[in-house]
Design an enzyme around this catalytic site. Structure first.
Site, PDB file in Angstrom:
ATOM      1  N   LYS A 156     -34.172 -33.825  27.059  1.00  0.00           N
ATOM      2  CA  LYS A 156     -32.778 -33.502  26.725  1.00  0.00           C
ATOM      3  C   LYS A 156     -32.152 -34.741  26.072  1.00  0.00           C
ATOM      4  O   LYS A 156     -31.792 -35.696  26.745  1.00  0.00           O
ATOM      5  CB  LYS A 156     -32.010 -33.120  27.993  1.00  0.00           C
TER       6      LYS A 156
ATOM      7  N   GLU B 118     -32.338 -45.725  34.602  1.00  0.00           N
ATOM      8  CA  GLU B 118     -31.950 -46.938  33.891  1.00  0.00           C
ATOM      9  C   GLU B 118     -30.473 -46.770  33.575  1.00  0.00           C
ATOM     10  O   GLU B 118     -30.095 -45.952  32.740  1.00  0.00           O
ATOM     11  CB  GLU B 118     -32.793 -47.122  32.630  1.00  0.00           C
TER      12      GLU B 118
ATOM     13  N   CYS C 297     -26.800 -51.295  27.230  1.00  0.00           N
ATOM     14  CA  CYS C 297     -26.643 -51.534  28.666  1.00  0.00           C
ATOM     15  C   CYS C 297     -27.046 -52.944  29.051  1.00  0.00           C
ATOM     16  O   CYS C 297     -26.513 -53.514  30.005  1.00  0.00           O
ATOM     17  CB  CYS C 297     -27.454 -50.519  29.459  1.00  0.00           C
TER      18      CYS C 297
ATOM     19  N   GLU D  74     -18.317 -51.762  32.771  1.00  0.00           N
ATOM     20  CA  GLU D  74     -19.030 -51.703  31.498  1.00  0.00           C
ATOM     21  C   GLU D  74     -18.149 -51.082  30.424  1.00  0.00           C
ATOM     22  O   GLU D  74     -17.836 -49.895  30.449  1.00  0.00           O
ATOM     23  CB  GLU D  74     -20.317 -50.888  31.665  1.00  0.00           C
TER      24      GLU D  74
END
Length: 500
Positions: A177, A252, A286, A387
């Site tokens: 996906k 992750e 990231c 973040e």
């Protein structure tokens, strides 16, 4: 003229009644239309993957032949590297200098590495003789079954390869996906696997929104593993879902990388490295180094050089090789970053550079953020703890190495970190940082032979590296008794190791 992309299910290209558009984040021009999948599409893809695994053609294919197909796909991608890099840039706004090397180039290298280690992987490992019974033991490594791979929009091809590469090498079937903002290279990858002769149903690609499509896939009862790259919040949700069927997960997730410049560092090199660590891939990474820790004793010198160097970064057309920073992925992401700018100002951070949307005639279309550097930041501010996922760097000062270490480790995340300074001192500090990847006098060193992943809320498990295939196999212990019968002594091994 834009192209239309269909989903890939059971070796066929499938459309639905709905389509959605992929538009360039730089120009808002139409790049492609894509079939919009739904939960029924997920069910069909999982059923195809389950059937292909049960039929067994792929998992019973010798590992060397599976590796040969992976190598074939790598060659096909490599032959199209320039085309695919440009498509990636048009799709998600990453600069062409990054998409060529990181997105496509490293993906090709990763597939080649996986094919190489697959040929020498210990699919069966004989063990020592089992005494006092005359038995032999062997550990057999077998594929899990149906693997779900859910990937993000920021570096979509590489994060896809990290998942489906080892899954396929191990003999699993996969339902992929891709993120709805950037599905095109996943579908191009499926084309190459199809052309390379992968059996139908072994790889399936379902497009559509994260909710409901991704959520339905991650919770599907016939999925034996979910490999996910994305936000920590979604990762936690997938981890909770996994409890229902005790399925495996690889996660992750987010990061807030601390980048430490020591007082004996080469400041010019460290400043360049700090900007690359944060601004590469438009800051949408990231593992970006978004917290810069500098010694108070050299604060003015470092800040002056940092601001001077950052002011030379070129923002603009991501297809131009001279461009350093392109647009962010969407209006939603741009507005999210602008909200962080508001929060940072309220908390007392000083925007020494940027701190607003990019303006001007060439930026009337698209989603643009100025490269931004905040000073006077403390580690309790939201801009230092959360973040932001954009070209935004926060600068904090410290007095001693111990102070820098304490601030760097004071985070919920633990994906990446860096240290700049004399090698012995910097390496000693690196060993004490709570992060899955720590770079000394560099940043963004990502290599197929080394694992990628983080501590704490940055994830669970590792991708890439020499043990990548281990994440996609089950271990089975088989013992063959050659004594000719069951003896009481055999049970004594378990109950009383002394044999009394």
């Amino acid at each position: 003229m834009s192209e239309h992309y269909s989903m890939y299910i059971d070796g066929k290209w499938i459309d639905t009644d709905e389509v959605y558009e992929i538009r360039s984040p730089a120009t808002e021009e139409l790049v492609a239309t894509v079939a919009k999948g739904n939960t029924a599409s997920v069910d069909a893809a999982v059923e195809a993957a389950k059937g292909a695994f049960a039929e067994g053609t792929w998992r019973r294919t010798p590992p060397a032949q599976r590796a040969a197909i992976i190598n074939n796909v790598a060659e096909r991608l490599g032959a199209r590297a320039d085309e695919l890099a440009a498509l990636q840039t048009r799709e998600n706004g990453a600069t062409i200098r990054i998409t060529g090397a990181l997105h496509v180039g490293l993906s090709v290298a990763q597939l080649q590495y996986l094919a190489a280690i697959a040929e020498n992987y210990e699919w069966e490992t004989p063990g020592p003789a089992i005494e006092p019974v005359a038995a032999d033991g062997v550990v057999v490594r077998e594929p899990l079954g149906v693997v779900a791979a859910i990937v993000p929009w920021n570096i979509p091809l590489l994060t896809t390869v990290w998942k489906i590469g080892p899954a396929l090498v191990a003999g699993n079937s996969v339902v992929l996906k891709p993120d709805e903002h950037a599905p095109l290279l996943a579908l191009e990858l499926a084309r190459e696997f199809d052309a390379a002769g992968l059996p139908p149903g072994v790889l399936n690609v379902v497009t559509g929104d994260g909710e409901p499509v991704g959520a339905h896939l991650s919770g599907h009862p016939d999925v034996r593993k979910v490999a996910f790259t994305g936000s920590t919040a979604v990762g936690k949700s997938i981890l909770r879902q996994s409890a229902d069927t005790v399925r495996r997960v690889t996660l992750e997730l987010g990061g807030k990388g601390a980048n430490i410049i020591l007082d004996d560092a080469d400041i010019d090199m460290a400043v360049d490295g700090a900007l690359f660590a944060c601004m590469a891939n438009n800051g949408e990474a990231c593992e970006a180094g978004t917290r810069l820790l500098i010694p108070a004793s050299r604060r003015d010198e470092i800040v002056d050089k940092l601001l001077a160097r950052a002011s030379t970064l070129r923002v603009g057309d991501p297809l131009d090789p001279a461009t350093h920073i392109g647009p962010v992925i969407s209006q939603t992401q741009r507005d999210r970053i602008l909200n962080y700018f508001r929060i940072a100002a309220e908390e007392g951070a000083i925007a020494a550079l940027g701190g607003k949307a990019r303006s001007g005639p060439e930026f009337d279309k698209g989603y643009w953020i100025e490269p931004t550097i905040y000073l006077d930041v403390t580690n309790d501010m939201r801009v230092a703890r959360e973040e932001v996922f954009g070209p935004v760097l926060v600068v904090m000062t410290y007095d001693t190495d111990e102070d820098a270490l304490a601030v760097a480790n004071d985070t919920n995340y633990g994906l990446s970190a860096g240290v700049w300074g004399s090698e012995e001192r910097a390496t000693a500090l690196a060993r004490r940082l709570e992060a899955g990847m720590v770079w000394v006098n560099n940043w963004h060193i990502i290599h197929p032979a080394y694992p990628f992943g983080g501590y704490k809320e940055s994830g669970l498990g590792r991708e890439g590296g020499p043990n990548a295939i281990d994440e996609y196999v089950e271990e089975k212990f088989i013992a063959v008794d050659r004594s000719g019968g069951i003896e009481n002594k055999a049970f004594a091994i378990v109950i009383d190791p002394a044999g009394d």
